[in-house]
Design a protein around this motif. Sequence first.
Motif, PDB file in Angstrom:
ATOM      1  N   VAL A  37       0.835  -1.202   0.000  1.00 52.93           N
ATOM      2  CA  VAL A  37       0.000   0.000   0.000  1.00 52.93           C
ATOM      3  C   VAL A  37       0.871   1.253   0.000  1.00 52.93           C
ATOM      4  O   VAL A  37       0.600   2.230  -0.724  1.00 52.93           O
ATOM      5  N   MET A  38       1.939   1.233   0.777  1.00 52.22           N
ATOM      6  CA  MET A  38       2.858   2.367   0.831  1.00 52.22           C
ATOM      7  C   MET A  38       3.505   2.607  -0.531  1.00 52.22           C
ATOM      8  O   MET A  38       3.602   3.749  -0.999  1.00 52.22           O
ATOM      9  N   ALA A  87       2.410   1.650  -3.533  1.00 52.51           N
ATOM     10  CA  ALA A  87       1.418   2.104  -4.510  1.00 52.51           C
ATOM     11  C   ALA A  87       1.107   3.586  -4.329  1.00 52.51           C
ATOM     12  O   ALA A  87       0.902   4.316  -5.307  1.00 52.51           O
ATOM     13  N   THR A  88       1.090   4.039  -3.082  1.00 47.74           N
ATOM     14  CA  THR A  88       0.832   5.450  -2.794  1.00 47.74           C
ATOM     15  C   THR A  88       1.981   6.333  -3.251  1.00 47.74           C
ATOM     16  O   THR A  88       1.766   7.448  -3.753  1.00 47.74           O
ATOM     17  N   ALA A  89       3.217   5.837  -3.105  1.00 43.20           N
ATOM     18  CA  ALA A  89       4.395   6.667  -3.375  1.00 43.20           C
ATOM     19  C   ALA A  89       4.869   6.614  -4.818  1.00 43.20           C
ATOM     20  O   ALA A  89       5.647   7.478  -5.243  1.00 43.20           O
ATOM     21  N   SER A 131       9.651   8.188  -7.611  1.00 38.80           N
ATOM     22  CA  SER A 131       8.470   8.273  -6.761  1.00 38.80           C
ATOM     23  C   SER A 131       7.761   9.608  -7.013  1.00 38.80           C
ATOM     24  O   SER A 131       8.285  10.488  -7.713  1.00 38.80           O
ATOM     25  N   ARG A 132       6.581   9.769  -6.436  1.00 40.73           N
ATOM     26  CA  ARG A 132       5.886  11.041  -6.526  1.00 40.73           C
ATOM     27  C   ARG A 132       6.660  12.098  -5.735  1.00 40.73           C
ATOM     28  O   ARG A 132       7.320  11.781  -4.736  1.00 40.73           O
ATOM     29  N   PHE A 148       7.328  12.045  -1.853  1.00 40.93           N
ATOM     30  CA  PHE A 148       6.977  10.729  -1.316  1.00 40.93           C
ATOM     31  C   PHE A 148       8.147   9.752  -1.385  1.00 40.93           C
ATOM     32  O   PHE A 148       7.938   8.545  -1.228  1.00 40.93           O
ATOM     33  N   LEU A 157       8.435   7.550   1.649  1.00 42.35           N
ATOM     34  CA  LEU A 157       7.429   6.502   1.749  1.00 42.35           C
ATOM     35  C   LEU A 157       7.776   5.331   0.832  1.00 42.35           C
ATOM     36  O   LEU A 157       7.576   4.162   1.203  1.00 42.35           O
TER      37      LEU A 157
END
Length: 312
Positions: free
Chosen positions: A127-128, A130-132, A260-261, A264, A267
């Motif tokens: 989850v981390m 995918a978010t980053a 990464s974004r 982020f 993360l």
Amino acid sequence: MIIGLLTAVAASACYGTGSVLQAVGSRKSARREAAAASTTGTTQHGGPSLSSTAKAAMTWEFMVGTVLDFVGFGLGALAARLLPLFLSQTVISANLVVTALLGIKLLGIRLSRAEWGSIGVVCASLVMLATAAGAEGDSRGSDAAHWWLLAVTVLLMGGGTLLVRRLGSRGAITAGLLSGLGFGAIGVGVRVLEGVDPFDPLALLADPALYAILVAGAVGMYLHTVALQIGSVNGATAALVVGETILPGILGVLWLGDSSRPGFLWLAIAGFVLAVAGAVAVAWFGEPDGGAGAGPVGDDGPGVRHEDLAHT
């Protein structure tokens, strides 16, 4: 991004289901060898011989599992083209969770609290990540880099096979790790492969990355089979996860421009580290001879003893 994530999740499900079915086939073959009191199924170091591995691969469960692996390979290859490698390879590595859950039903495996906790860490790390995750890099590397990929793959797979045969019955984790590195090389090779988009068969056949994919796939599958024959399915799969995640993720960032974004990065790094740590923990606690949290020897299912598996 969404299509890539869904593709990677589907690949993960195929790989996880395939691993358990292959483990069922391997153990069925092991029981037959043990019942026949066969002494031809082992090498001088106590590991599985080529003939015993071939027998395991001829069970219907193993063949269905192999078909699922090929489907997973196709889906994973597409995901590797659509997502940053550190994300696609880690999501695909979540097949560890599928393997563990199906293993409860099909192999009679009982997971300890430590294993459940480790699996939870892996899920949280996904989850981390995918978010980053940010944009996929557009670099395909130089021609020389493609040749280096082939050379390193051949050296790693060839040397790794000799090492696993030398280790014999003690080589389960090593075999799983090396098979993971092979599958990781496939991910890198697919990502940099020329002649795919737009399709150019001549460019495809001339690219050394294609042959790196073929070598890594064939030898990686063999080593994965060996790992399932002589070790716990969760431990072997977790070692594979480590191999197929770390190196491709690093190469994707340093060589192919994955990122990464904005803001982020922390993360992404945390998620990556936790994913690897969780997989290592599952490998440690899932091995019969592992740490204090390991289950009892012979906990792979009714009628199956780890000492029996040494006969394959």
